[in-house]
Design an enzyme around this catalytic site. Sequence first.
Site, mmCIF file in Angstrom:
data_model
loop_
_atom_site.group_PDB
_atom_site.id
_atom_site.type_symbol
_atom_site.label_atom_id
_atom_site.label_comp_id
_atom_site.label_asym_id
_atom_site.label_seq_id
_atom_site.Cartn_x
_atom_site.Cartn_y
_atom_site.Cartn_z
ATOM 1 C CG LEU A 103 23.692 26.530 -18.460
ATOM 2 C CD1 LEU A 103 23.129 25.500 -19.444
ATOM 3 C CD2 LEU A 103 24.177 27.757 -19.204
ATOM 4 C CG ASP A 104 19.882 32.064 -15.543
ATOM 5 O OD1 ASP A 104 20.637 32.016 -14.564
ATOM 6 O OD2 ASP A 104 19.708 33.083 -16.238
ATOM 7 C CB ALA A 105 15.882 27.064 -13.705
ATOM 8 C CB THR A 160 19.368 29.019 -19.899
ATOM 9 O OG1 THR A 160 19.060 30.374 -19.573
ATOM 10 C CG2 THR A 160 20.285 28.995 -21.106
ATOM 11 C CG HIS A 200 18.502 36.506 -14.517
ATOM 12 N ND1 HIS A 200 17.387 36.954 -13.860
ATOM 13 C CD2 HIS A 200 18.508 35.158 -14.354
ATOM 14 C CE1 HIS A 200 16.744 35.932 -13.314
ATOM 15 N NE2 HIS A 200 17.413 34.827 -13.604
#
Length: 243
Positions: A79-81, A83, A177
Amino acid sequence: MRNDRRRQRPVRQDAAPSSAPRGLFYLGQDLPVLLETPRFLVLNKPAGLAVHPGPSTQDSVETRLVTHPRGGPWLAHRLDADTSGCLLIARRKTALLEAQAAFQSRQVRKLYWTVVEGTPTDDEGEISAPLLRQSNPSGWRMIVDPKGDVAVTRWRVLGRAEGRSWLELELLTGRTHQARIHCASLGTPIVGDRVYGKSDANGLYLLARNLHVALPEGDLEAVAPPPPAMAEALKRLGWQDQS
Protein backbone atom coordinates in the site's frame (compact mmCIF):
# COMPACT_ATOMS: atom_id res chain seq x y z
CA MET A 1 -13.59 -14.92 -8.04
CA ARG A 2 -14.43 -18.30 -6.52
CA ASN A 3 -17.29 -18.21 -4.01
CA ASP A 4 -17.27 -21.87 -2.94
CA ARG A 5 -14.27 -21.64 -0.61
CA ARG A 6 -14.52 -21.73 3.16
CA ARG A 7 -13.65 -18.32 4.59
CA GLN A 8 -11.15 -17.92 7.42
CA ARG A 9 -12.67 -16.23 10.48
CA PRO A 10 -15.01 -13.76 8.74
CA VAL A 11 -15.04 -10.32 10.32
CA ARG A 12 -18.09 -8.20 11.11
CA GLN A 13 -18.47 -5.05 9.06
CA ASP A 14 -16.56 -2.28 10.82
CA ALA A 15 -15.36 -4.60 13.57
CA ALA A 16 -12.72 -3.08 15.84
CA PRO A 17 -9.19 -4.35 15.17
CA SER A 18 -7.98 -6.98 17.61
CA SER A 19 -4.91 -6.67 19.79
CA ALA A 20 -1.62 -7.77 18.26
CA PRO A 21 -0.61 -11.44 18.51
CA ARG A 22 2.15 -12.01 21.06
CA GLY A 23 5.63 -11.60 19.64
CA LEU A 24 4.62 -10.36 16.20
CA PHE A 25 5.84 -6.76 16.61
CA TYR A 26 8.86 -5.26 18.33
CA LEU A 27 8.11 -3.70 21.71
CA GLY A 28 5.99 -0.56 21.46
CA GLN A 29 5.56 -0.87 17.67
CA ASP A 30 2.29 -2.80 17.49
CA LEU A 31 -0.13 -2.33 14.60
CA PRO A 32 -3.85 -3.17 14.64
CA VAL A 33 -4.71 -6.67 13.43
CA LEU A 34 -7.94 -7.13 11.48
CA LEU A 35 -7.63 -10.88 10.86
CA GLU A 36 -5.34 -13.63 12.13
CA THR A 37 -4.86 -17.21 10.95
CA PRO A 38 -1.89 -19.55 11.56
CA ARG A 39 -0.48 -18.61 8.14
CA PHE A 40 -1.69 -15.06 7.48
CA LEU A 41 -2.41 -11.71 9.09
CA VAL A 42 -4.32 -8.74 7.74
CA LEU A 43 -3.12 -5.52 9.35
CA ASN A 44 -4.89 -2.18 9.47
CA LYS A 45 -2.00 -0.07 8.22
CA PRO A 46 -2.20 3.56 9.41
CA ALA A 47 -1.81 6.38 6.91
CA GLY A 48 1.68 7.86 6.92
CA LEU A 49 3.49 4.59 7.62
CA ALA A 50 5.48 3.11 4.72
CA VAL A 51 5.41 -0.63 4.12
CA HIS A 52 9.18 -0.74 3.46
CA PRO A 53 11.98 1.38 4.98
CA GLY A 54 13.47 4.00 2.69
CA PRO A 55 16.13 6.71 2.50
CA SER A 56 14.01 9.21 4.45
CA THR A 57 12.68 6.91 7.20
CA GLN A 58 13.53 3.63 8.88
CA ASP A 59 10.09 3.18 10.44
CA SER A 60 7.86 0.90 8.37
CA VAL A 61 5.53 -2.07 8.60
CA GLU A 62 8.41 -4.33 7.58
CA THR A 63 10.80 -3.08 10.28
CA ARG A 64 8.12 -3.37 12.99
CA LEU A 65 7.58 -7.09 12.36
CA VAL A 66 9.70 -9.48 14.43
CA THR A 67 11.76 -11.69 12.13
CA HIS A 68 11.16 -15.42 12.51
CA PRO A 69 14.29 -17.62 12.82
CA ARG A 70 13.25 -19.47 9.65
CA GLY A 71 12.48 -16.25 7.75
CA GLY A 72 9.51 -13.96 7.40
CA PRO A 73 6.96 -12.72 7.99
CA TRP A 74 6.55 -11.26 4.50
CA LEU A 75 4.43 -8.53 2.95
CA ALA A 76 2.16 -10.20 0.39
CA HIS A 77 1.38 -6.89 -1.38
CA ARG A 78 1.90 -3.15 -0.92
CA LEU A 79 0.00 0.00 0.00
CA ASP A 80 1.18 3.56 -0.57
CA ALA A 81 2.48 5.19 2.61
CA ASP A 82 -0.41 7.72 2.55
CA THR A 83 -3.08 5.00 2.22
CA SER A 84 -4.62 3.29 5.26
CA GLY A 85 -6.34 -0.07 5.58
CA CYS A 86 -6.03 -3.77 4.76
CA LEU A 87 -2.50 -5.11 4.29
CA LEU A 88 -1.88 -8.84 3.88
CA ILE A 89 1.07 -10.45 5.72
CA ALA A 90 2.24 -14.03 5.11
CA ARG A 91 3.63 -15.76 8.19
CA ARG A 92 5.11 -18.71 6.27
CA LYS A 93 7.02 -18.91 2.96
CA THR A 94 4.46 -21.33 1.53
CA ALA A 95 1.72 -18.88 2.46
CA LEU A 96 3.57 -16.08 0.66
CA LEU A 97 3.83 -18.16 -2.51
CA GLU A 98 0.12 -18.99 -2.37
CA ALA A 99 -0.79 -15.32 -1.88
CA GLN A 100 1.44 -14.24 -4.76
CA ALA A 101 -0.20 -16.86 -6.99
CA ALA A 102 -3.63 -15.55 -5.97
CA PHE A 103 -2.67 -11.99 -6.90
CA GLN A 104 -1.19 -13.10 -10.22
CA SER A 105 -4.27 -15.16 -11.14
CA ARG A 106 -6.66 -12.37 -10.05
CA GLN A 107 -8.15 -14.38 -7.21
CA VAL A 108 -7.95 -11.24 -5.07
CA ARG A 109 -10.59 -8.52 -4.80
CA LYS A 110 -9.48 -5.13 -3.44
CA LEU A 111 -12.11 -2.50 -2.66
CA TYR A 112 -11.16 1.02 -1.62
CA TRP A 113 -13.19 3.87 -0.17
CA THR A 114 -12.27 7.45 -0.87
CA VAL A 115 -13.63 10.97 -0.52
CA VAL A 116 -13.04 13.13 -3.58
CA GLU A 117 -13.46 16.78 -4.44
CA GLY A 118 -16.36 17.33 -6.83
CA THR A 119 -18.92 14.88 -8.21
CA PRO A 120 -18.60 12.56 -11.22
CA THR A 121 -21.20 13.02 -13.94
CA ASP A 122 -22.21 9.34 -13.83
CA ASP A 123 -22.99 7.09 -10.87
CA GLU A 124 -20.48 4.41 -11.87
CA GLY A 125 -17.94 3.58 -14.51
CA GLU A 126 -14.59 2.07 -15.41
CA ILE A 127 -11.31 3.86 -16.02
CA SER A 128 -8.71 2.28 -18.28
CA ALA A 129 -5.72 4.62 -18.35
CA PRO A 130 -2.12 3.29 -18.60
CA LEU A 131 0.28 4.71 -16.06
CA LEU A 132 3.91 5.66 -16.51
CA ARG A 133 6.40 6.83 -13.88
CA GLN A 134 7.88 10.24 -14.70
CA SER A 135 10.97 11.51 -12.88
CA ASN A 136 12.42 15.00 -12.67
CA PRO A 137 14.97 16.78 -10.43
CA SER A 138 12.30 17.51 -7.79
CA GLY A 139 11.00 13.94 -7.55
CA TRP A 140 8.64 11.64 -9.43
CA ARG A 141 4.96 11.10 -10.13
CA MET A 142 2.76 8.81 -12.20
CA ILE A 143 1.21 10.11 -15.40
CA VAL A 144 -1.36 8.75 -17.84
CA ASP A 145 0.60 7.74 -20.92
CA PRO A 146 -0.01 5.19 -23.71
CA LYS A 147 3.51 3.86 -23.11
CA GLY A 148 2.69 3.03 -19.49
CA ASP A 149 1.46 -0.15 -17.80
CA VAL A 150 -2.17 -1.16 -18.16
CA ALA A 151 -4.24 0.18 -15.24
CA VAL A 152 -7.97 -0.43 -14.78
CA THR A 153 -10.26 0.81 -11.99
CA ARG A 154 -14.00 0.30 -11.55
CA TRP A 155 -15.77 2.96 -9.51
CA ARG A 156 -19.20 3.85 -8.19
CA VAL A 157 -20.61 6.74 -6.20
CA LEU A 158 -21.88 5.84 -2.72
CA GLY A 159 -22.75 9.37 -1.60
CA ARG A 160 -22.68 13.04 -2.57
CA ALA A 161 -22.86 16.16 -0.40
CA GLU A 162 -21.27 19.59 0.05
CA GLY A 163 -19.35 19.47 -3.23
CA ARG A 164 -17.68 16.15 -2.41
CA SER A 165 -18.34 12.50 -3.26
CA TRP A 166 -17.80 9.16 -1.54
CA LEU A 167 -16.52 6.60 -4.03
CA GLU A 168 -15.96 2.87 -3.91
CA LEU A 169 -13.06 1.79 -6.12
CA GLU A 170 -12.23 -1.70 -7.28
CA LEU A 171 -8.65 -1.88 -8.48
CA LEU A 172 -8.41 -4.52 -11.21
CA THR A 173 -4.68 -3.86 -11.51
CA GLY A 174 -2.21 -2.79 -8.83
CA ARG A 175 -0.18 0.09 -10.21
CA THR A 176 1.58 2.68 -8.06
CA HIS A 177 -0.77 5.60 -7.23
CA GLN A 178 -3.46 4.01 -9.42
CA ALA A 179 -6.47 5.05 -7.33
CA ARG A 180 -5.10 8.55 -6.88
CA ILE A 181 -4.34 9.36 -10.49
CA HIS A 182 -7.48 7.66 -11.84
CA CYS A 183 -9.66 9.73 -9.52
CA ALA A 184 -7.80 12.86 -10.62
CA SER A 185 -8.34 11.90 -14.27
CA LEU A 186 -12.11 11.86 -13.57
CA GLY A 187 -11.80 15.50 -12.51
CA THR A 188 -12.39 14.49 -8.89
CA PRO A 189 -9.03 14.33 -7.07
CA ILE A 190 -8.91 12.59 -3.71
CA VAL A 191 -9.18 14.90 -0.71
CA GLY A 192 -5.72 15.41 0.76
CA ASP A 193 -3.80 14.25 -2.32
CA ARG A 194 -0.77 16.52 -2.24
CA VAL A 195 0.57 15.09 -5.54
CA TYR A 196 -2.48 14.98 -7.83
CA GLY A 197 -4.78 17.39 -5.98
CA LYS A 198 -4.54 19.58 -2.88
CA SER A 199 -3.04 18.71 0.50
CA ASP A 200 -5.21 18.50 3.62
CA ALA A 201 -4.25 18.73 7.28
CA ASN A 202 -5.82 15.27 7.85
CA GLY A 203 -3.87 13.60 5.07
CA LEU A 204 -5.13 11.46 2.19
CA TYR A 205 -8.74 10.23 2.36
CA LEU A 206 -8.05 6.83 0.81
CA LEU A 207 -8.82 3.56 2.61
CA ALA A 208 -8.09 -0.01 1.53
CA ARG A 209 -11.52 -0.96 2.81
CA ASN A 210 -11.97 -4.63 1.93
CA LEU A 211 -9.56 -7.40 0.98
CA HIS A 212 -10.76 -10.80 -0.22
CA VAL A 213 -8.24 -13.49 -1.16
CA ALA A 214 -9.21 -16.92 -2.52
CA LEU A 215 -6.72 -19.53 -1.27
CA PRO A 216 -6.58 -23.36 -1.43
CA GLU A 217 -7.36 -23.78 2.29
CA GLY A 218 -10.18 -21.22 2.30
CA ASP A 219 -10.89 -17.58 1.58
CA LEU A 220 -9.50 -14.72 3.63
CA GLU A 221 -11.59 -11.59 4.02
CA ALA A 222 -11.07 -8.50 6.15
CA VAL A 223 -12.68 -5.05 6.43
CA ALA A 224 -10.85 -1.97 7.70
CA PRO A 225 -12.63 0.89 9.51
CA PRO A 226 -12.06 4.44 8.25
CA PRO A 227 -9.60 6.55 10.26
CA PRO A 228 -11.30 9.24 12.41
CA ALA A 229 -11.07 12.26 10.10
CA MET A 230 -12.17 10.27 7.08
CA ALA A 231 -14.99 8.69 9.09
CA GLU A 232 -16.38 12.13 9.90
CA ALA A 233 -16.26 13.10 6.23
CA LEU A 234 -18.00 9.86 5.26
CA LYS A 235 -20.80 10.45 7.77
CA ARG A 236 -21.54 13.78 6.07
CA LEU A 237 -21.80 11.82 2.83
CA GLY A 238 -24.27 9.29 4.21
CA TRP A 239 -22.15 6.56 5.79
CA GLN A 240 -23.60 5.05 8.98
CA ASP A 241 -21.00 3.60 11.33
CA GLN A 242 -22.20 0.14 12.47
CA SER A 243 -19.45 -0.42 15.06
